[in-house]
Design a protein around this motif. Structure first.
Motif, PDB file in Angstrom:
ATOM      1  N   THR A  30     -67.929 -35.637 -36.526  1.00  0.00           N
ATOM      2  CA  THR A  30     -67.948 -37.260 -37.400  1.00  0.00           C
ATOM      3  C   THR A  30     -67.721 -38.215 -36.021  1.00  0.00           C
ATOM      4  O   THR A  30     -67.458 -39.091 -36.202  1.00  0.00           O
ATOM      5  N   GLY A  31     -68.716 -37.833 -35.325  1.00  0.00           N
ATOM      6  CA  GLY A  31     -68.939 -38.992 -34.188  1.00  0.00           C
ATOM      7  C   GLY A  31     -71.011 -39.858 -34.773  1.00  0.00           C
ATOM      8  O   GLY A  31     -71.240 -39.686 -35.823  1.00  0.00           O
ATOM      9  N   ALA A  32     -71.096 -40.004 -33.605  1.00  0.00           N
ATOM     10  CA  ALA A  32     -73.066 -40.838 -33.425  1.00  0.00           C
ATOM     11  C   ALA A  32     -73.782 -39.908 -34.197  1.00  0.00           C
ATOM     12  O   ALA A  32     -75.069 -40.513 -33.623  1.00  0.00           O
ATOM     13  N   GLU A  33     -73.996 -38.812 -34.103  1.00  0.00           N
ATOM     14  CA  GLU A  33     -74.649 -38.171 -34.187  1.00  0.00           C
ATOM     15  C   GLU A  33     -75.377 -37.731 -35.672  1.00  0.00           C
ATOM     16  O   GLU A  33     -76.247 -36.898 -35.749  1.00  0.00           O
ATOM     17  N   PHE A  34     -74.190 -38.766 -36.262  1.00  0.00           N
ATOM     18  CA  PHE A  34     -74.517 -38.895 -38.102  1.00  0.00           C
ATOM     19  C   PHE A  34     -76.021 -40.118 -37.731  1.00  0.00           C
ATOM     20  O   PHE A  34     -75.885 -41.172 -37.051  1.00  0.00           O
ATOM     21  N   ARG A  35     -77.330 -39.186 -38.663  1.00  0.00           N
ATOM     22  CA  ARG A  35     -77.971 -40.195 -38.280  1.00  0.00           C
ATOM     23  C   ARG A  35     -78.053 -41.915 -39.453  1.00  0.00           C
ATOM     24  O   ARG A  35     -77.377 -41.056 -40.860  1.00  0.00           O
ATOM     25  N   PRO A  36     -78.720 -42.470 -39.560  1.00  0.00           N
ATOM     26  CA  PRO A  36     -78.442 -43.503 -41.373  1.00  0.00           C
ATOM     27  C   PRO A  36     -78.979 -43.143 -42.122  1.00  0.00           C
ATOM     28  O   PRO A  36     -78.642 -43.197 -42.902  1.00  0.00           O
ATOM     29  N   ASP A  37     -79.759 -41.741 -41.986  1.00  0.00           N
ATOM     30  CA  ASP A  37     -79.966 -41.790 -43.575  1.00  0.00           C
ATOM     31  C   ASP A  37     -79.846 -40.579 -43.933  1.00  0.00           C
ATOM     32  O   ASP A  37     -80.511 -39.434 -44.282  1.00  0.00           O
ATOM     33  N   ALA A  54     -77.633 -53.973 -43.665  1.00  0.00           N
ATOM     34  CA  ALA A  54     -76.286 -53.971 -43.854  1.00  0.00           C
ATOM     35  C   ALA A  54     -75.461 -53.299 -42.814  1.00  0.00           C
ATOM     36  O   ALA A  54     -74.735 -53.796 -41.844  1.00  0.00           O
ATOM     37  N   ARG A  55     -75.949 -51.952 -43.067  1.00  0.00           N
ATOM     38  CA  ARG A  55     -75.255 -51.276 -42.148  1.00  0.00           C
ATOM     39  C   ARG A  55     -75.741 -51.643 -40.960  1.00  0.00           C
ATOM     40  O   ARG A  55     -75.630 -51.021 -39.994  1.00  0.00           O
ATOM     41  N   GLU A  56     -76.559 -51.480 -40.795  1.00  0.00           N
ATOM     42  CA  GLU A  56     -77.616 -51.252 -39.327  1.00  0.00           C
ATOM     43  C   GLU A  56     -77.144 -52.209 -38.676  1.00  0.00           C
ATOM     44  O   GLU A  56     -76.351 -52.421 -37.368  1.00  0.00           O
ATOM     45  N   ARG A  57     -76.631 -53.958 -39.290  1.00  0.00           N
ATOM     46  CA  ARG A  57     -76.376 -55.015 -38.594  1.00  0.00           C
ATOM     47  C   ARG A  57     -74.466 -54.805 -38.030  1.00  0.00           C
ATOM     48  O   ARG A  57     -74.382 -55.399 -37.154  1.00  0.00           O
ATOM     49  N   ALA A  58     -73.874 -53.593 -39.060  1.00  0.00           N
ATOM     50  CA  ALA A  58     -72.733 -53.061 -38.910  1.00  0.00           C
ATOM     51  C   ALA A  58     -72.512 -52.583 -37.545  1.00  0.00           C
ATOM     52  O   ALA A  58     -71.982 -52.733 -36.742  1.00  0.00           O
ATOM     53  N   VAL A  59     -73.761 -51.464 -37.490  1.00  0.00           N
ATOM     54  CA  VAL A  59     -73.989 -51.328 -36.070  1.00  0.00           C
ATOM     55  C   VAL A  59     -74.232 -51.749 -35.242  1.00  0.00           C
ATOM     56  O   VAL A  59     -73.160 -51.437 -33.623  1.00  0.00           O
ATOM     57  N   GLU A  60     -75.281 -53.092 -35.716  1.00  0.00           N
ATOM     58  CA  GLU A  60     -75.417 -53.425 -33.960  1.00  0.00           C
ATOM     59  C   GLU A  60     -73.470 -54.648 -33.314  1.00  0.00           C
ATOM     60  O   GLU A  60     -73.116 -54.662 -31.701  1.00  0.00           O
ATOM     61  N   ARG A  61     -72.937 -54.872 -34.484  1.00  0.00           N
ATOM     62  CA  ARG A  61     -71.970 -55.852 -34.538  1.00  0.00           C
ATOM     63  C   ARG A  61     -71.033 -55.259 -34.266  1.00  0.00           C
ATOM     64  O   ARG A  61     -69.758 -55.402 -32.797  1.00  0.00           O
ATOM     65  N   THR A  62     -70.231 -54.090 -34.035  1.00  0.00           N
ATOM     66  CA  THR A  62     -69.278 -53.029 -33.980  1.00  0.00           C
ATOM     67  C   THR A  62     -69.890 -51.910 -32.153  1.00  0.00           C
ATOM     68  O   THR A  62     -68.049 -51.553 -32.017  1.00  0.00           O
ATOM     69  N   GLY A  63     -71.326 -51.525 -32.642  1.00  0.00           N
ATOM     70  CA  GLY A  63     -71.277 -50.606 -31.739  1.00  0.00           C
ATOM     71  C   GLY A  63     -70.801 -49.518 -32.190  1.00  0.00           C
ATOM     72  O   GLY A  63     -71.227 -47.962 -31.497  1.00  0.00           O
ATOM     73  N   THR A  65     -70.924 -46.547 -35.546  1.00  0.00           N
ATOM     74  CA  THR A  65     -72.012 -45.228 -36.848  1.00  0.00           C
ATOM     75  C   THR A  65     -71.533 -45.894 -38.113  1.00  0.00           C
ATOM     76  O   THR A  65     -72.384 -45.284 -39.171  1.00  0.00           O
ATOM     77  N   GLU A  66     -70.254 -46.012 -38.298  1.00  0.00           N
ATOM     78  CA  GLU A  66     -69.843 -45.484 -39.852  1.00  0.00           C
ATOM     79  C   GLU A  66     -68.350 -46.209 -39.679  1.00  0.00           C
ATOM     80  O   GLU A  66     -67.977 -47.459 -38.335  1.00  0.00           O
ATOM     81  N   SER A  67     -67.471 -46.564 -40.596  1.00  0.00           N
ATOM     82  CA  SER A  67     -66.255 -47.511 -40.421  1.00  0.00           C
ATOM     83  C   SER A  67     -65.328 -46.565 -40.093  1.00  0.00           C
ATOM     84  O   SER A  67     -64.208 -46.985 -40.233  1.00  0.00           O
ATOM     85  N   ALA A  68     -65.316 -45.191 -39.789  1.00  0.00           N
ATOM     86  CA  ALA A  68     -64.187 -44.291 -39.195  1.00  0.00           C
ATOM     87  C   ALA A  68     -64.501 -44.152 -37.673  1.00  0.00           C
ATOM     88  O   ALA A  68     -65.322 -42.991 -38.354  1.00  0.00           O
ATOM     89  N   ALA A  96     -69.858 -42.090 -48.121  1.00  0.00           N
ATOM     90  CA  ALA A  96     -69.859 -40.811 -48.391  1.00  0.00           C
ATOM     91  C   ALA A  96     -69.670 -40.219 -46.890  1.00  0.00           C
ATOM     92  O   ALA A  96     -69.310 -39.428 -46.360  1.00  0.00           O
ATOM     93  N   ARG A  97     -70.665 -41.177 -45.923  1.00  0.00           N
ATOM     94  CA  ARG A  97     -70.626 -40.226 -44.542  1.00  0.00           C
ATOM     95  C   ARG A  97     -68.928 -41.043 -43.662  1.00  0.00           C
ATOM     96  O   ARG A  97     -68.627 -40.037 -43.663  1.00  0.00           O
TER      97      ARG A  97
END
Length: 473
Positions: A30-37, A54-63, A65-68, A96-97
């Motif tokens: 459920t964590g950071a092991e998910f890759r962007p692709d 947009a997703r890369e910016r969200a990662v930079e802004r929040t730290g 890798t997903e919304s949950a 999906a992620r």
């Protein structure tokens, strides 16, 4: 909000986790092991131009890798699985992620036998992933259903905003739904509602009034509220709850001499009501609210209470004609308790089911049938006490067959004596004789084999033990 625009300020997913729990640890899968692709091209399954950026910016802004953010923690001394939404990551939208993470979290909850607590802040499904994103609602719904079947509690905390599929699955599908004051709570987000729509029905307060939310809890009270609810929902046992003792109400301690006296005692305005019995019976208790169909009935109190170190669920009539929403709320409470292995106490006190035109339009008959079915189908012990008026099927719907007791200031009848006399075309002075013929006194109900006994009177706060015998006079 799933277009990558700057979100409103607010606590992060991990801020909320820290505020309500301790010892948080992310779950495998459920964590950071998910890759962007992980789910195809950088711009997602629809090749939506700019989605990857947009997703890369969200990662930079929040730290994140997903919304949950999903993991285990301890809340109120109970180990739980937490699902916390990061609204600053594309508006907390479900893609999906996100679905992968939530599904993995639910699977871990079932494997470890842990309750699930969802801390929701989402704008809905992620439009840049189209139907792939929307289909995650089916996955979440299935995971919630499997967890429900496993007998594990689910609690939702609605933050601001809780809209779209997050509200319609994780939120509204939970056993207990809490909300922060002023939170936006609705299936329709603010940008897709009818122009000029009244904002109140789309708020936590509006949803509470409609019976879709159990409690509104301030942020500073959330940790303690979750602790109470988790203790209640995980503290059941297979032991039948003892019936409460009769509370004093200014009447003689003996049973009534005739039917008319029985009716008068039950209708006495000074007689103890359900709230007094619940307060005397439980050390602490928490109410649930509403039938989840848009209806509430203030004359039906339902919830979970703590007594002698264990949890008992309750459904209690308050002396008014019970509305269809009241029967449906009681049925919801009984089925939830049954699934969680929590015994049930019902308190019966109603002149009967509401029979006005509005009640008929709201489904009085089906609602009463639902209450009968919930009691009949319960696999946990159900104990019932008649504390006042027992008016026909509207009262019988909450009575446990074989485990019903009655108080000295109660009556139970197939019909009210005044109505019986009217049907029989008797004059009003024949009502007392009709009351006697109906065998409605508490001792008569025992003689007929409907009730097991008349409970003894005891002082307020005196707690009967499970070995107390209810004496039939």
């Amino acid at each position: 909000m799933s277009d990558g625009a700057a979100p409103r300020r607010g606590p992060t997913a991990r801020d909320v986790i820290r505020a309500v729990s301790s010892g948080f640890a992310e779950l495998p899968g459920t964590g950071a092991e998910f890759r962007p692709d992980d789910h195809g091209a950088a711009d997602g399954p629809l090749a939506w131009d700019g989605y990857g950026v947009a997703r890369e910016r969200a990662v930079e802004r929040t730290g994140e890798t997903e919304s949950a953010v999903c993991g285990t923690a301890v809340a109120g001394g109970v180990e739980v699985v937490l699902i916390s939404f990061e609204f600053a990551f594309l508006g907390g939208s479900l893609g999906a992620r996100t679905g992968d993470r939530i599904a993995a979290a639910y699977a871990q909850a079932r494997a470890r036998g842990m309750p699930v607590v969802s801390l929701i802040a989402t704008g809905g499904s992620r439009m840049q992933e189209g139907m792939v994103a929307l289909s995650q609602l089916q996955r979440v719904a299935r995971e919630s259903m499997l967890t429900r079947r496993a007998g594990l509690p689910q609690i939702a905390v609605l933050r601001d905003p809780s809209t779209g599929g997050g509200w319609a699955t994780l939120g509204a599908g939970a056993d207990v739904v809490l909300a922060l004051p002023g939170a936006q709570v609705a299936f329709a987000g603010s940008r897709v509602r009818p122009q000029g729509a009244d904002p109140h029905p789309y708020s936590a307060e509006g949803q509470w009034e409609a019976g879709h939310i159990d409690q509104i809890v301030g942020e500073e009270e959330l940790r303690e509220a979750l602790a109470r609810w988790l203790t209640l929902l995980t503290g059941g046992s297979g032991t039948a709850p003892p019936p409460p003792g009769a509370l004093p109400g200014g009447r003689p301690p003996s049973v009534p001499a005739d039917g008319q006296e029985a009716v008068a005692r039950a209708r006495d305005a000074l007689r103890p009501r359900a709230a007094a019995y619940l307060d005397d019976y439980f050390d602490t208790r928490e109410d649930v609210r509403g039938d989840r169909c848009g209806g509430t009935d203030e004359g039906m109190l339902c919830g979970f209470g703590r007594r002698d170190g264990r949890t008992v669920a309750y459904a209690a009539q308050c002396g008014t004609a019970t509305r269809p929403a009241g029967f449906r709320t009681a049925a919801r409470l009984i089925r939830t308790a049954d699934r969680l292995g929590i015994p049930v106490l019902t308190l019966i006190d109603t002149p009967g089911a509401a029979n006005d035109a509005e009640a008929e339009r709201a489904g009085a008959g089906p609602a009463i049938a639902d209450a009968f079915a919930a009691v009949a189908g319960a696999t946990v012990p159900v104990t019932s006490l008649l504390v006042g008026e027992g008016g026909s099927g509207g009262a019988l719907a909450l009575a446990a067959p074989g485990r019903l007791w009655v108080t000295p200031d109660s009556y139970f009848s197939v019909i009210a004596p005044e109505l019986a006399a009217a049907i029989l075309k008797r004059p009003s002075d024949e009502v007392p004789r009709t009351a006697d013929q109906l065998w409605l006194r508490p001792q008569d109900v025992v003689r007929l084999g409907i009730a097991r006994g008349v409970v003894d009177e005891r002082s307020p706060r005196e707690q009967p033990s499970s070995s107390d015998a209810a004496r039939a006079r």
